[in-house]
Design a protein around this motif. Sequence first.
Motif, mmCIF file in Angstrom:
data_model
loop_
_atom_site.group_PDB
_atom_site.id
_atom_site.type_symbol
_atom_site.label_atom_id
_atom_site.label_comp_id
_atom_site.label_asym_id
_atom_site.label_seq_id
_atom_site.Cartn_x
_atom_site.Cartn_y
_atom_site.Cartn_z
ATOM 1 N N ASP A 31 -4.040 31.666 -14.027
ATOM 2 C CA ASP A 31 -4.732 30.816 -13.052
ATOM 3 C C ASP A 31 -6.115 31.378 -12.736
ATOM 4 N N VAL A 32 -6.199 32.694 -12.596
ATOM 5 C CA VAL A 32 -7.498 33.329 -12.338
ATOM 6 C C VAL A 32 -8.448 33.035 -13.495
ATOM 7 N N ILE A 33 -7.991 33.269 -14.709
ATOM 8 C CA ILE A 33 -8.832 33.053 -15.888
ATOM 9 C C ILE A 33 -9.298 31.594 -15.948
ATOM 10 N N GLY A 34 -8.425 30.677 -15.540
ATOM 11 C CA GLY A 34 -8.787 29.264 -15.521
ATOM 12 C C GLY A 34 -9.672 28.874 -14.351
ATOM 13 N N GLY A 35 -9.908 29.823 -13.446
ATOM 14 C CA GLY A 35 -10.763 29.535 -12.299
ATOM 15 C C GLY A 35 -10.086 28.732 -11.202
ATOM 16 N N ASP A 36 -8.772 28.627 -11.258
ATOM 17 C CA ASP A 36 -8.017 27.888 -10.231
ATOM 18 C C ASP A 36 -7.549 28.889 -9.175
ATOM 19 N N PHE A 37 -8.452 29.205 -8.264
ATOM 20 C CA PHE A 37 -8.176 30.260 -7.295
ATOM 21 C C PHE A 37 -7.120 29.875 -6.270
ATOM 22 N N ALA A 38 -7.008 28.602 -5.958
ATOM 23 C CA ALA A 38 -5.964 28.165 -5.019
ATOM 24 C C ALA A 38 -4.584 28.374 -5.639
ATOM 25 N N ALA A 39 -4.422 27.966 -6.881
ATOM 26 C CA ALA A 39 -3.131 28.184 -7.567
ATOM 27 C C ALA A 39 -2.889 29.676 -7.770
ATOM 28 N N ALA A 40 -3.944 30.417 -8.104
ATOM 29 C CA ALA A 40 -3.813 31.865 -8.295
ATOM 30 C C ALA A 40 -3.327 32.526 -7.007
ATOM 31 N N LEU A 41 -3.847 32.090 -5.885
ATOM 32 C CA LEU A 41 -3.439 32.646 -4.601
ATOM 33 C C LEU A 41 -1.973 32.327 -4.323
ATOM 34 N N ARG A 42 -1.562 31.094 -4.544
ATOM 35 C CA ARG A 42 -0.151 30.730 -4.309
ATOM 36 C C ARG A 42 0.782 31.580 -5.177
ATOM 37 N N ARG A 43 0.434 31.712 -6.443
ATOM 38 C CA ARG A 43 1.278 32.512 -7.338
ATOM 39 C C ARG A 43 1.298 33.985 -6.925
ATOM 40 N N LEU A 44 0.149 34.494 -6.510
ATOM 41 C CA LEU A 44 0.093 35.901 -6.112
ATOM 42 C C LEU A 44 0.908 36.136 -4.842
ATOM 43 N N ILE A 45 0.870 35.210 -3.919
ATOM 44 C CA ILE A 45 1.683 35.336 -2.703
ATOM 45 C C ILE A 45 3.162 35.341 -3.067
ATOM 46 N N ASP A 46 3.567 34.468 -3.975
ATOM 47 C CA ASP A 46 4.960 34.465 -4.432
ATOM 48 C C ASP A 46 5.322 35.782 -5.102
ATOM 49 N N TRP A 47 4.430 36.272 -5.971
ATOM 50 C CA TRP A 47 4.666 37.546 -6.656
ATOM 51 C C TRP A 47 4.758 38.693 -5.646
#
Length: 154
Positions: A31-47
């Motif tokens: 998600d980070v590489i794709g520039g989708d920071f909102a999705a990256a944040l959601r996934r990181l919070i889950d992780w």
Amino acid sequence: MPSSTPPPSSPPFFEREHQQLDAQLHAHLLDVIGGDFAAALRRLIDWRGALVRHIEIENTQLLPHVPEGARWAARVYLVEHDRIALLADEYLEKVRAAAAHPAQGEQQRREAILALVDGAHALRHVIEHHHEREHTALAHELPAPLQEAAWATR
């Protein structure tokens, strides 16, 4: 003549747990590489939540059973857990900031992506070495039934 017998394999519990955590972090980084920071944040919070549960299980159910004479004392793992948690929290704040302040323009977006990839590097490095330590030592030193019971609680 050296033996060609491979070393005994460890029970798969640590490897399975670590693979699940690694897959979550990998998805976040995509998600980070794709520039989708909102999705990256959601996934990181889950992780991060999964990481908290993982560390809690190790700290409370497994590390108290590290035997005398183990390759590494329980305190080594505890210190590494603290370091991983600190790095994870610092990185989470960077991702939060990127999600809260979207980049203006392609160059700035690329710079933000690179900054987050760089920001994840130390965290990933410490995790990799920690997992290796657990796979090569701890997984062999703790009884398989204890590992199975601990990971069944997650």
